[in-house]
Every structure is written in C-alpha cells, then in structure tokens.
Design an enzyme around this catalytic site. Structure first.
Site, PDB file in Angstrom:
ATOM      1  N   ARG A 165       0.831  -1.205   0.000  1.00  0.00           N
ATOM      2  CA  ARG A 165       0.000   0.000   0.000  1.00  0.00           C
ATOM      3  C   ARG A 165       0.863   1.252   0.000  1.00  0.00           C
ATOM      4  NH1 ARG A 165      -3.252  -1.398   5.099  1.00  0.00           N
ATOM      5  NH2 ARG A 165      -3.903  -3.431   4.361  1.00  0.00           N
ATOM      6  N   ASP A 202     -10.767  -4.648   5.230  1.00  0.00           N
ATOM      7  CA  ASP A 202     -10.880  -6.103   5.129  1.00  0.00           C
ATOM      8  C   ASP A 202      -9.923  -6.786   6.095  1.00  0.00           C
ATOM      9  OD1 ASP A 202     -12.807  -5.961   3.252  1.00  0.00           O
ATOM     10  OD2 ASP A 202     -11.560  -6.560   1.552  1.00  0.00           O
ATOM     11  N   GLU A 203      -8.733  -6.249   6.186  1.00  0.00           N
ATOM     12  CA  GLU A 203      -7.728  -6.849   7.069  1.00  0.00           C
ATOM     13  C   GLU A 203      -8.256  -6.902   8.506  1.00  0.00           C
ATOM     14  OE1 GLU A 203      -3.952  -4.920   6.691  1.00  0.00           O
ATOM     15  OE2 GLU A 203      -2.955  -6.297   8.074  1.00  0.00           O
ATOM     16  N   GLY A 204      -8.831  -5.793   8.947  1.00  0.00           N
ATOM     17  CA  GLY A 204      -9.364  -5.735  10.310  1.00  0.00           C
ATOM     18  C   GLY A 204     -10.521  -6.698  10.507  1.00  0.00           C
ATOM     19  N   SER A 207      -9.380 -10.389  10.532  1.00  0.00           N
ATOM     20  CA  SER A 207      -8.708 -10.734  11.796  1.00  0.00           C
ATOM     21  C   SER A 207      -9.727 -10.914  12.916  1.00  0.00           C
ATOM     22  CB  SER A 207      -7.739  -9.635  12.236  1.00  0.00           C
ATOM     23  OG  SER A 207      -6.688  -9.523  11.347  1.00  0.00           O
TER      24      SER A 207
END
Ligand code: NAG
Ligand code: NAG
Length: 478
Positions: A165, A202-204, A207
């Site tokens: 990023r 999305d990452e958060g 997880s």
C-alpha cells in the site's frame, strides 16, 4: 487422511504460543456435582466420545452457528483454501483444510500449514520477477499438504497489506502483475482477483472474524460476547470490534455490517496507516530532523545517519525501512543516570540511559496525529497479537509458548525499565514499548488497568486475518 496424521503430529510437537479455549472435556474433571450435572456430563462425554472416534474436534461440537454456515455453503469434505499474506516484513502462506462434520454438518477447521519467508514482497520493488519467485516457493509448500487432485478446486489468493500500500502505484502494480503470472501457472483455482492489495478494512474484519471464530464467540444476538481484535503490523495497525449501539452512530464512517453465520453484526474497524510498528519507528527516529530521504530508491550502499532521543547513547545499529538504510544512534549529548541494581552487593551503577520524558513526548506528538479514536473499545474483551505479542514476549512479560494477559500500564512500566537499560541486543525495545503504550493509552483511549490478552495461536491455529479471508472466499467465491 494424510492431513489428519499431520494434524496429530503438529499438535504433539506444537511449539508455539497458543490460547486453549475451554474444552468440553474439562467439564468432566469437575467432581462432586449434583445428579443432574452428572447426567449432563455423561451426555457430553458420550458426544465427545463419538466426536473423537470419528476424528472430530470435540471443542467444535454443538456449535449451531457452524452448522448453519456449513449448510449454507453446501460444501463437501475435505476441502482446502490457500491464502498468501504478503506483509511488509515477510510473506506467509496459510493452507487451510476444512471438512464438514458427519454428525451435524458443522464446518470444521482441521489443519493449517503456516510457512513464511523474508523479506516482504515490497522489498522487491525493483525486481518484481524475483518477488513473484519468493511467492512460488510458498505456493510449492502448500502443494506438499494438498493432494494434487484437489489443486484445481482449491482457491488460491494473495492479499498484500501495508508494505505494498505504501509503495508507489506503478511499482506495486508491476509486482502484482508478476505474481499473477505465477498464480495462473500454479495449478490452483485462481481468478483475476486472486492477487490484490487488501484494504485495511478487510484486514481488520478478517482478523476479527478469525479471533472470534477460533474462540467460538460468534453466538447469535450477542455482540457483547465478541472479542476486540488489535493487530499491530509493520506499516499499519487495525482496531476491530463490535461496539455497543450507543457508539455506532458517532463513528458510522468506520462501521460495517457483516454477516457471520447468519448473525448481522455491526463492526467498527479502523486501519491506522503509519501506526504500524516499523512506520512509527521511522517517524519517531527521524522526528525533528531535516533528512533528505527519498524512499524506495535504492541508496546504493550509502547510509543515512539518524540520532534519536528514544535510542540509548551507546547504541549504533543498522536499520532498513522503505528501501532506505539507516545507521541509528542515540543522542550526542546522552545522559547517564545512577540506577540501583539488584546485583549482589546492591551496587549503584552509572548507566547511559534514554531520557524517557523526552522520548515519551516525541512518541506522544506522533501518536497525537490520530484523530478518530475508537469509541467503546474498552467495553469488550481485548485480544492483541502480532507485534504486541512479539514485544511482550521479548521482554518476558508473557510466556512465548503459553501467551498471557497484561495490562496497558504494564507496557509503560516495562518501557521505563527498558529505557533505563543499555542493551545493544535490543536497540529498539525502549522505543517500541513506549510507542505501544502511547498507542494504547493516548491513541485508543484505553485505561492503564485495561487488560489485553496476548496470544499467537488459539487452539493451535495461527491468529491471522488469513482464516477470515479463507472463509470469505469459500462463502463468496474468489
Ligand atoms: C444488517 O443491519 C444493518 C443495520 O441495522 C442493515 O443496514 C442491513 O441491511 C442488515 N443486513 C442484513 C443482511 O440484514
Ligand atoms: C541535547 O541536544 C539536543 C540537540 O542539540 C538539544 O535539543 C537538547 O536540549 C540537548 N539535551 C540536553 C539534556 O542537553
């Protein structure tokens, strides 16, 4: 079948830190309860016995949520998903194997392969083919645990995080193109979306899903049982939790409604770019210095010298970030301090130390750039992993194998101690711990007494967004 054998071996030899959720079998050890409880226990014992004899994990039994998911997915057994996590400091492959429970159609996570390789994909900004090659090594590892006949049905997905990023768009795209070529020839199921840069949202959410799935907290109508997930990466940090309704309206921009096992849950997630541990280090180390640094252009062997209040005066250490090589040192006018030691004899020692107040101020100035704090985070149990876990184990706050619970204040106490201790083996530990404390306290508004659960694994599964991503792909397609 082969996967199962490996699973048993992996559990026997499981070396890493994991949280073990309470298992049904523990109930059986409790003596002297009423007859009714005895009957229930015998009932559970029978179910557990059936579960074990059919090779299922007892801990997953009776989970209606999973039952419904498996039903809606209509999946056959066993099946696999391969996720590559291209992070800023390294690339990892996770190959998951699932099967559908014969008894109740539950979707059961059996096993996962976890392998990593360093450095991260973003380090290959100027040699994208080489970067793609590093992923091929990981894909080949996944192939060793998945039967060849299943490759064509097994989705393969790579998601890059903060490292990519932060790269210039053109360089990032070149890398992705090379990776796509490797993917198309991998023999796995791929699509044009198989290779992508994942956004922090999305990452958060992935997880958060992983943590709550592994802890079995995704129960109907009860967001209060869910656990907040704090992930500290290299480039960014994520805070994700299910807030109480009074905290939803005032931070709507960060609220996402997700469907987990037919529960409609409102989730707050915020990825703070630049608040990853390595990005923060760079900002803190270079604070107030006018350096002409051009990132991501190879500095042809030359090194940039930086001096920082957060580094002990005796330290001089090499450090690379964003393609730039630094020599990091403490201040020229470093301070000495007489410190009481626990040595035998109790001799006072005159030590070079970090001026903690000065360092703390610099860190506060940096973390103070966070404007949207997560509201209502303190109302949830909190699980913190990745660098939170790593740093806590490195200074002995928690056991590296068992994990454990610490308070926010513990990080401050440990930071002040580490900053008073000249340690060339851990040149950044004072800075890192101070940053973690300030991030939690000032950045996220947690109280010194707030408890954090620090684990690397839950029930011997890696805590990573990759499992959530695998579910998402199995549910919604590549
Ligand atoms: C879930 O709840 C949100 C907010 O209450 C609503 O906007 C959304 O449509 C719901 N989704 C489903 C699938 O029910
Ligand atoms: C050390 O040097 C820096 C930079 O020259 C200066 O800003 C700071 O006030 C000095 N600190 C002490 C305690 O002398």
């Amino acid at each position: 079948m082969e996967m199962r054998k490996r699973k048993l071996e992996a559990q026997d030899g499981s070396s890493n830190n994991h949280y073990t959720a309470p298992r049904a079998t523990k109930t059986m050890n409790r003596p002297n309860r009423t007859n009714i409880i005895m009957i229930i226990i015998i009932g559970i014992a029978v179910l557990v016995y059936i579960g074990i004899s059919m090779g299922l994990k007892p801990v997953r039994m009776g989970s209606k949520a999973l039952d419904r998911l498996a039903f809606s997915l209509n999946l056959q057994k066993p099946f696999y998903a391969v996720i590559i996590d291209a992070g800023s400091t390294g690339s990892r492959v996770l190959a998951f194997s699932f099967h559908e429970s014969i008894i109740n159609s539950n979707l059961i996570l059996d096993d996962e392969l976890f392998e990593q390789i360093k450095p991260g994909l973003s380090s290959f900004a100027d040699n994208p083919a080489k970067g793609a090659e590093s992923l091929e090594i990981l894909i080949n590892k996944a192939k060793t645990v998945i039967p060849k006949s299943e490759w064509q049905h097994t989705p393969l997905s790579m998601k890059a995080t903060a490292g990519l990023r932060l790269l210039p768009k053109e360089k990032a795209n070149k890398l992705l193109e090379e990776c796509e070529k490797v993917f198309q020839n991998s023999g796995f199921l791929t699509s044009k979306n198989s290779v992508s840069i994942m956004d922090g949202t999305d990452e958060g959410i992935f997880s958060w899903f992983t943590v709550n799935f592994l802890l079995d907290r995704l129960t109907p109508q009860s967001h209060e049982n869910t656990v907040a997930a704090l992930d500290l990466g290299g480039g960014s940090t994520q805070v994700t939790f299910a807030p109480d309704s009074n905290h939803i309206k005032d931070q709507e921009k960060h609220i996402f409604s997700i469907n987990a096992f037919n529960n409609n849950i409102s989730i707050y997630t915020h990825s703070y770019l630049g608040m990853g541990l390595m990005a923060a280090r760079k900002a803190i180390l270079t604070y107030g210095q006018n350096l002409e640094i051009e990132e991501n252009t190879p500095s042809a062997g030359s090194k940039v010298e930086i001096r920082s209040e957060c580094i002990n005066p005796i330290i001089s250490t090499d450090w690379s970030y964003g393609g730039v090589n630094y020599v990091v040192k403490g201040p020229l006018n470093g301070t000495h301090k007489v410190v009481k030691t626990q040595n035998f004899g109790g001799v006072d020692e005159d030590r070079p130390v970090v001026r903690f107040a000065e360092c703390l101020q610099i860190v506060r100035n940096y973390v103070g750039t966070i404007v949207n704090k997560p509201l209502g985070l303190e109302n949830r149990e909190i699980m913190a992993f990745s660098y939170y876990f790593d740093r806590a184990t490195e200074v002995g706050l928690i056991d590296p194998f068992a994990g454990g619970v610490v308070t926010v204040g513990t990080f401050l106490k440990q930071a002040t101690e580490s900053c008073d201790y000249p340690n060339t083996d851990q040149p950044f530990i004072c800075l890192d711990l101070t940053f973690i404390y300030v991030l939690l306290r000032d950045g996220f508004d947690l109280q010194p007494a707030t408890k954090l659960q620090l684990y690397k694994k839950i029930n011997s599964h890696e805590l990573s967004w990759a499992l959530g991503a695998a579910f998402n792909i199995l549910q919604n397609g590549l």
